[in-house]
Design a protein around this motif. Structure first.
Motif, PDB file in Angstrom:
ATOM      1  N   GLU A  52       3.740   7.784  -4.644  1.00  0.00           N
ATOM      2  CA  GLU A  52       3.591   7.089  -5.921  1.00  0.00           C
ATOM      3  C   GLU A  52       3.606   8.069  -7.093  1.00  0.00           C
ATOM      4  O   GLU A  52       4.250   7.826  -8.125  1.00  0.00           O
ATOM      5  N   ASP A  86       1.599   5.337  -0.396  1.00  0.00           N
ATOM      6  CA  ASP A  86       1.064   6.687  -0.251  1.00  0.00           C
ATOM      7  C   ASP A  86       0.943   7.321  -1.638  1.00  0.00           C
ATOM      8  O   ASP A  86       1.889   7.317  -2.426  1.00  0.00           O
ATOM      9  N   ASN A  87      -0.228   7.892  -1.940  1.00  0.00           N
ATOM     10  CA  ASN A  87      -0.469   8.459  -3.273  1.00  0.00           C
ATOM     11  C   ASN A  87       0.545   9.527  -3.653  1.00  0.00           C
ATOM     12  O   ASN A  87       1.000   9.593  -4.801  1.00  0.00           O
ATOM     13  N   GLN A  88       0.916  10.396  -2.698  1.00  0.00           N
ATOM     14  CA  GLN A  88       1.848  11.475  -3.033  1.00  0.00           C
ATOM     15  C   GLN A  88       3.232  10.920  -3.369  1.00  0.00           C
ATOM     16  O   GLN A  88       3.940  11.461  -4.227  1.00  0.00           O
ATOM     17  N   ARG A 119       6.684  -0.949  -0.120  1.00  0.00           N
ATOM     18  CA  ARG A 119       7.550  -0.330   0.887  1.00  0.00           C
ATOM     19  C   ARG A 119       8.274  -1.434   1.643  1.00  0.00           C
ATOM     20  O   ARG A 119       7.673  -2.403   2.096  1.00  0.00           O
ATOM     21  N   ASN A 140       4.299  14.428   7.669  1.00  0.00           N
ATOM     22  CA  ASN A 140       3.635  13.795   6.525  1.00  0.00           C
ATOM     23  C   ASN A 140       3.836  14.538   5.206  1.00  0.00           C
ATOM     24  O   ASN A 140       3.200  14.222   4.198  1.00  0.00           O
ATOM     25  N   SER A 183      10.186   1.386   7.201  1.00  0.00           N
ATOM     26  CA  SER A 183       9.931   2.767   7.594  1.00  0.00           C
ATOM     27  C   SER A 183      10.577   2.980   8.951  1.00  0.00           C
ATOM     28  O   SER A 183      10.493   2.108   9.822  1.00  0.00           O
ATOM     29  N   ASN A 229       0.849  -1.193   0.000  1.00  0.00           N
ATOM     30  CA  ASN A 229       0.000   0.000   0.000  1.00  0.00           C
ATOM     31  C   ASN A 229       0.885   1.244   0.000  1.00  0.00           C
ATOM     32  O   ASN A 229       1.562   1.536   0.985  1.00  0.00           O
ATOM     33  N   LYS A 240      10.045  12.359   5.077  1.00  0.00           N
ATOM     34  CA  LYS A 240       8.828  13.121   5.363  1.00  0.00           C
ATOM     35  C   LYS A 240       8.967  13.832   6.706  1.00  0.00           C
ATOM     36  O   LYS A 240       9.582  13.302   7.642  1.00  0.00           O
ATOM     37  N   ASP A 261      11.266   6.409   4.553  1.00  0.00           N
ATOM     38  CA  ASP A 261      10.662   5.212   3.971  1.00  0.00           C
ATOM     39  C   ASP A 261      11.557   4.686   2.859  1.00  0.00           C
ATOM     40  O   ASP A 261      12.094   5.459   2.054  1.00  0.00           O
TER      41      ASP A 261
END
Length: 453
Positions: A185, A181-183, A198, A275, A201, A179, A272, A248
């Motif tokens: 990807e 994170d859209n930003q 991933r 976030n 982290s 899964n 990050k 990450d």
């Protein structure tokens, strides 16, 4: 080319350690991990098959019906004890899509000449929802040759070497999260990178400054180097120095740029803060982590500086040890180096090395689930402080060995005693030592040490 003493490539291929999801400032323990992994479904829904006219017979049915893939390596091969059971929708789709894009091999001459390092007699078991099973055999060579094939219904297919790197990495990455994170990807997609999952982290406190002190573990250089790469895509994380950031690590589908051959495996690193993405770059992982920016530029492309000119901006010339060593002749540096090794003065020992040489310790023999080695000791394949004593005996300069301009080379005779005789035997040994001035102000330092010229 000088071979570094601490790097023994054929031994480290089978070294896989525990995944540690903690700060890089905490102790990292190397423990045996499970050699069988089960990747349960973590993805919300299936991806639609987008392949038309696949060369694989009945591929549409295979894609639609497969609910599990079991990966089995040759029991007598390098990865024979590793197995993977895959049920995650995204990872199933990734594997099946690469299979579906395979091309029928018409000229078998290349795969018939696989090297002795090839991994053969492996299999994928595709399990359908009704319990039926289909076996796909596969074989692949070392990345230096980048060849492999799938055997499906007595025909051989080429899915591209990225497929085999993908499958092999189930022996490397042991706890993965598909899964994304859209930003994150979208950022990597902008530069034509595909994130597979991933890997890890962790929370990391960045150093408060990037000026490296003599003998200090080169974490500051790591962050300085990669900030140059990150700045090239508009993400300068220097304002976050001294702060804790989330780091990450992602596995990337595409290989490293061609100019980095034969190295292929790429990792995407994202920083990050609250976030918000504040840094991102490409990392090569174990052995030599420095790679390129997301737009595939190397340090020299970005800064217009070779290493020796670039690093001069990140050396603390006011450091007392730096000042002391800068006054020494090459012979004195070598003697000081072995004196420090003999007395287990690690700071002095590593202060005698060039910064570029020091950076080899960042990823030598590293567990690829981690960002970098925690300290110098993690890089030793024969254990921490395995040298009981290293008594200097003699030294002479040698010439005419084709060293770069400005470098000098010496032959040293050292009487070593080891706690465990793993990569070297105790007794008198010869070491070829190359020195250079990485920076005029920092003076002579050891750029390489080996058992031969």
């Amino acid at each position: 080319m000088l071979k570094k003493v601490f790097v023994v490539w054929w031994l480290i291929l089978s070294m896989f350690f525990t995944l540690t999801g903690c700060s890089q400032e905490t102790e990292i323990k190397n423990e045996k991990i499970s050699e069988e992994i089960s990747i349960v479904n973590q993805t919300a829904r299936n991806k639609v098959n987008e392949i038309n006219n696949s060369a694989i017979p009945n591929f549409e049915e295979l894609y639609k019906n497969t609910v599990e893939i079991d990966v089995n390596f040759d029991s007598e091969g390098m990865f024979g004890t590793y197995k993977a059971k895959i049920e995650d929708n995204k990872i199933l789709s990734d594997i099946l899509t690469m299979i579906g894009n395979s091309q029928l091999i018409k000229d078998e001459s290349r795969i018939d000449k696989m090297s002795g390092m090839a991994t053969k007699n492996n299999s994928l078991i595709l399990v359908a929802g009704n319990g039926s099973r289909k076996e796909i055999k596969f074989a692949f060579d070392d990345p230096a040759f980048a060849v492999g094939y799938l055997e499906i219904d007595d025909h051989q297919y080429d899915p591209g070497f990225s497929f085999f790197r993908y499958i092999k990495d189930f022996t490397e990455y042991r706890q993965l999260d598909p899964n994304i994170d859209n930003q994150v990807e979208e950022l990597f997609k902008k530069y034509n990178w595909t994130i597979d999952y991933r890997v890890n982290s962790m929370n990391v406190t960045l150093p408060s400054n990037l000026k490296h002190d003599a003998g200090e573990y080169p974490v500051k250089i790591y962050w300085a180097y990669n900030n140059e790469l990150s700045k090239n895509i508009g993400l300068d994380y220097s304002e976050y120095l001294g702060k804790e950031v989330e780091v990450d690590i992602y596995r990337l589908r595409e290989p490293l740029p061609d100019y980095m051959n034969p190295r292929m495996n790429s990792r995407g690193i994202v920083l990050k803060y609250n976030n918000k993405i504040v840094g991102a770059y490409i990392d090569a992982g174990r052995h030599d982590c420095f790679a390129c920016s997301l737009d595939r530029k190397r340090l020299t492309d970005i800064t217009n500086k070779e290493w020796d000119h670039w690093i001069s901006d990140y050396i603390n010339y006011n450091n007392e040890l730096e000042i002391e060593l800068a006054k020494m002749k090459p012979e004195d540096i070598i003697k000081q180096y072995y004196k420090a090794m003999n007395s287990h003065d690690q700071k002095m020992q590593f202060a005698c090395l060039t910064r570029q040489n020091l950076c080899n310790y960042l990823a030598a023999n590293m567990d690829n689930n981690l960002l970098i080695n925690a300290d110098y000791n993690n890089a030793y394949i024969d254990g921490e402080q395995n040298v009981k004593s290293a008594k200097f005996i003699s030294l002479r300069e040698v010439r005419g060995l084709g060293n770069p301009k400005g470098a000098v080379e010496y032959v040293a005779t050292i009487d070593f005693k080891f706690d465990k005789e793993i990569t070297s035997n105790s007794g008198k040994q010869t070491r070829f030592v190359i020195l250079k001035k990485e920076s005029d102000k920092s003076g002579w330092r050891i750029d390489g040490e080996g058992t031969g010229p």
